[in-house]
Write a protein that holds these residues in place. Structure first.
Motif, PDB file in Angstrom:
ATOM      1  N   ILE A   3       0.847  -1.189   0.000  1.00 53.55           N
ATOM      2  CA  ILE A   3       0.000   0.000   0.000  1.00 53.55           C
ATOM      3  C   ILE A   3       0.884   1.241   0.000  1.00 53.55           C
ATOM      4  CG2 ILE A   3      -1.774   1.294   1.231  1.00 53.55           C
ATOM      5  CD1 ILE A   3      -2.724  -1.334   2.435  1.00 53.55           C
ATOM      6  N   TRP A   4       0.570   2.169  -0.896  1.00 55.05           N
ATOM      7  CA  TRP A   4       1.338   3.413  -1.014  1.00 55.05           C
ATOM      8  C   TRP A   4       0.400   4.600  -0.904  1.00 55.05           C
ATOM      9  CZ3 TRP A   4       0.730   7.257  -4.679  1.00 55.05           C
ATOM     10  CH2 TRP A   4       1.720   8.239  -4.722  1.00 55.05           C
ATOM     11  N   THR A   5       0.786   5.615  -0.153  1.00 58.47           N
ATOM     12  CA  THR A   5      -0.037   6.820  -0.010  1.00 58.47           C
ATOM     13  C   THR A   5       0.848   8.056  -0.112  1.00 58.47           C
ATOM     14  OG1 THR A   5       0.183   6.841   2.403  1.00 58.47           O
ATOM     15  CG2 THR A   5      -1.716   5.660   1.474  1.00 58.47           C
ATOM     16  N   SER A   6       0.229   9.161  -0.505  1.00 56.18           N
ATOM     17  CA  SER A   6       0.964  10.420  -0.622  1.00 56.18           C
ATOM     18  C   SER A   6      -0.018  11.580  -0.589  1.00 56.18           C
ATOM     19  CB  SER A   6       1.770  10.450  -1.933  1.00 56.18           C
ATOM     20  OG  SER A   6       2.398  11.705  -2.114  1.00 56.18           O
ATOM     21  N   GLU A   7       0.428  12.717  -0.070  1.00 55.13           N
ATOM     22  CA  GLU A   7      -0.375  13.935  -0.065  1.00 55.13           C
ATOM     23  C   GLU A   7       0.463  15.101  -0.560  1.00 55.13           C
ATOM     24  OE1 GLU A   7      -2.798  14.772   3.335  1.00 55.13           O
ATOM     25  OE2 GLU A   7      -2.845  12.657   3.961  1.00 55.13           O
ATOM     26  N   HIS A   8      -0.208  16.052  -1.207  1.00 53.94           N
ATOM     27  CA  HIS A   8       0.508  17.198  -1.780  1.00 53.94           C
ATOM     28  C   HIS A   8      -0.433  18.397  -1.827  1.00 53.94           C
ATOM     29  CE1 HIS A   8       3.425  19.345  -4.260  1.00 53.94           C
ATOM     30  NE2 HIS A   8       2.435  19.691  -5.074  1.00 53.94           N
ATOM     31  N   THR A   9       0.146  19.578  -1.702  1.00 52.19           N
ATOM     32  CA  THR A   9      -0.635  20.818  -1.785  1.00 52.19           C
ATOM     33  C   THR A   9      -0.177  21.632  -2.991  1.00 52.19           C
ATOM     34  OG1 THR A   9      -0.983  20.933   0.608  1.00 52.19           O
ATOM     35  CG2 THR A   9      -1.255  22.969  -0.646  1.00 52.19           C
ATOM     36  N   PHE A  10      -1.117  21.971  -3.846  1.00 55.17           N
ATOM     37  CA  PHE A  10      -0.837  22.837  -4.996  1.00 55.17           C
ATOM     38  C   PHE A  10      -1.161  24.278  -4.611  1.00 55.17           C
ATOM     39  CE2 PHE A  10      -1.688  18.747  -7.054  1.00 55.17           C
ATOM     40  CZ  PHE A  10      -0.618  18.660  -7.938  1.00 55.17           C
ATOM     41  N   GLU A  11      -0.310  25.187  -5.028  1.00 58.05           N
ATOM     42  CA  GLU A  11      -0.533  26.607  -4.739  1.00 58.05           C
ATOM     43  C   GLU A  11      -1.456  27.229  -5.787  1.00 58.05           C
ATOM     44  OE1 GLU A  11       0.770  28.159  -2.026  1.00 58.05           O
ATOM     45  OE2 GLU A  11       1.617  26.226  -1.407  1.00 58.05           O
ATOM     46  N   HIS A  12      -2.488  26.501  -6.156  1.00 59.56           N
ATOM     47  CA  HIS A  12      -3.452  26.975  -7.157  1.00 59.56           C
ATOM     48  C   HIS A  12      -4.853  26.587  -6.702  1.00 59.56           C
ATOM     49  CE1 HIS A  12       0.108  27.406  -9.686  1.00 59.56           C
ATOM     50  NE2 HIS A  12       0.367  26.125  -9.502  1.00 59.56           N
ATOM     51  N   SER A  13      -5.834  27.302  -7.198  1.00 64.71           N
ATOM     52  CA  SER A  13      -7.224  27.008  -6.836  1.00 64.71           C
ATOM     53  C   SER A  13      -7.662  25.667  -7.410  1.00 64.71           C
ATOM     54  CB  SER A  13      -8.147  28.114  -7.357  1.00 64.71           C
ATOM     55  OG  SER A  13      -8.187  28.097  -8.781  1.00 64.71           O
ATOM     56  N   TRP A  14      -8.739  25.145  -6.832  1.00 65.64           N
ATOM     57  CA  TRP A  14      -9.276  23.858  -7.287  1.00 65.64           C
ATOM     58  C   TRP A  14      -9.715  23.934  -8.742  1.00 65.64           C
ATOM     59  CZ3 TRP A  14     -14.184  22.346  -8.957  1.00 65.64           C
ATOM     60  CH2 TRP A  14     -14.396  20.960  -9.040  1.00 65.64           C
ATOM     61  N   ASP A  15     -10.351  25.029  -9.148  1.00 64.22           N
ATOM     62  CA  ASP A  15     -10.807  25.182 -10.534  1.00 64.22           C
ATOM     63  C   ASP A  15      -9.637  25.121 -11.511  1.00 64.22           C
ATOM     64  OD1 ASP A  15     -13.847  26.134 -10.232  1.00 64.22           O
ATOM     65  OD2 ASP A  15     -12.652  27.091  -8.682  1.00 64.22           O
ATOM     66  N   THR A  16      -8.518  25.750 -11.140  1.00 66.32           N
ATOM     67  CA  THR A  16      -7.334  25.754 -12.009  1.00 66.32           C
ATOM     68  C   THR A  16      -6.744  24.359 -12.135  1.00 66.32           C
ATOM     69  OG1 THR A  16      -6.801  28.040 -11.396  1.00 66.32           O
ATOM     70  CG2 THR A  16      -5.019  26.708 -12.310  1.00 66.32           C
ATOM     71  N   ILE A  17      -6.659  23.651 -11.010  1.00 62.94           N
ATOM     72  CA  ILE A  17      -6.074  22.310 -11.021  1.00 62.94           C
ATOM     73  C   ILE A  17      -6.938  21.332 -11.823  1.00 62.94           C
ATOM     74  CG2 ILE A  17      -5.557  20.303  -9.572  1.00 62.94           C
ATOM     75  CD1 ILE A  17      -3.404  22.419  -9.550  1.00 62.94           C
ATOM     76  N   VAL A  18      -8.255  21.417 -11.668  1.00 67.49           N
ATOM     77  CA  VAL A  18      -9.144  20.518 -12.405  1.00 67.49           C
ATOM     78  C   VAL A  18      -9.048  20.788 -13.902  1.00 67.49           C
ATOM     79  CG1 VAL A  18     -11.558  19.922 -12.840  1.00 67.49           C
ATOM     80  CG2 VAL A  18     -10.729  20.145 -10.506  1.00 67.49           C
TER      81      VAL A  18
END
Length: 230
Positions: A3-18
């Motif tokens: 099992i592998w897991t990871s978390e990350h934060t993008f410095e962009h809004s959700w609309d931009t990332i989608v």
């Protein structure tokens, strides 16, 4: 099972990332994914966009590991064709008889909920699923502490059976997933930058067009004012 897991934060809004996620491939920073095909897409009664895609990727395994699970550099196919001169039709049927090419195929189901601001992607491999199962899940959501950022949570479950050194191979595939995840995040940032450049270019071109239009209108008005007979 690994099992592998990871978390990350993008410095962009959700609309931009989608928006960037839909334009992610092909991507020079994440060449493992070489093709995507939309098999089905619909919006349900709750306004959730549901998409089913076929993903074409490359294994990224060393040659000895490919041979262990039966992946060959050569793939042989038998083909049967029928040509009907009366109806002017030609039908071709083919099937793999020996070997497996280096491409791997996966099924991806995604759901985009614009109200909850979440994008969930679930994928599993179709190639050699009798020996190797890889179930991945990605969730993009508005960061709980900062709405201008996007939180990504990834997880993958790798299970190999009926193959020697299965635990070792599971670790190898998991490491490969980890490497591709990093490339995937970098690839998404690349798309965001590309979208911004395209938007700035369109804005500049629109401003230039507007300026030229007003200049033309001004010239025409000057002609009318100079010669009332026009």
């Amino acid at each position: 099972m690994k099992i592998w897991t990871s978390e990350h934060t993008f410095e962009h809004s959700w609309d931009t990332i989608v928006q960037a996620a839909w334009k992610k491939y092909p991507n020079p920073l994440n060449p493992a994914v070489i093709g995507t095909d939309v098999l089905d897409r619909k919006v349900d009664s709750k306004g959730v966009l549901k998409t089913h895609r076929l993903m074409t990727t490359q294994w990224g395994l060393p040659n000895w590991a490919k041979k262990m699970v039966g992946i060959s550099d050569d793939c042989y196919v038998i083909e049967k064709s029928d040509v009907d001169l009366k109806t002017n039709t030609m039908s071709i049927k083919s099937r793999n008889i020996l070997g497996q090419d280096e491409n791997a195929y996966g099924s991806e189901h995604s759901e985009v909920d614009p109200k909850a601001k979440t994008m969930t992607l679930k994928s599993k491999n179709l190639t050699w699923c009798n020996l190797v199962t890889i179930d991945e899940k990605l969730v993009y959501a508005t960061h709980p502490d900062d709405s201008s950022k996007t939180h990504l949570k990834q997880e993958a479950v790798v299970n190999i059976k009926g193959v020697p050194l299965s635990s070792y191979l599971e670790n190898m595939i998991t490491q490969n997933i980890n490497n591709n995840a990093q490339k995937g995040r970098e690839g998404l940032e690349w798309v965001v930058r590309k979208i911004k450049v395209e938007a700035e270019t369109l804005q500049t071109e629109a401003a230039s067009f507007t300026k030229d239009t007003f200049h033309t209108i001004h010239k025409v008005e000057s002609l009318f004012n100079r010669d009332g007979s026009l």
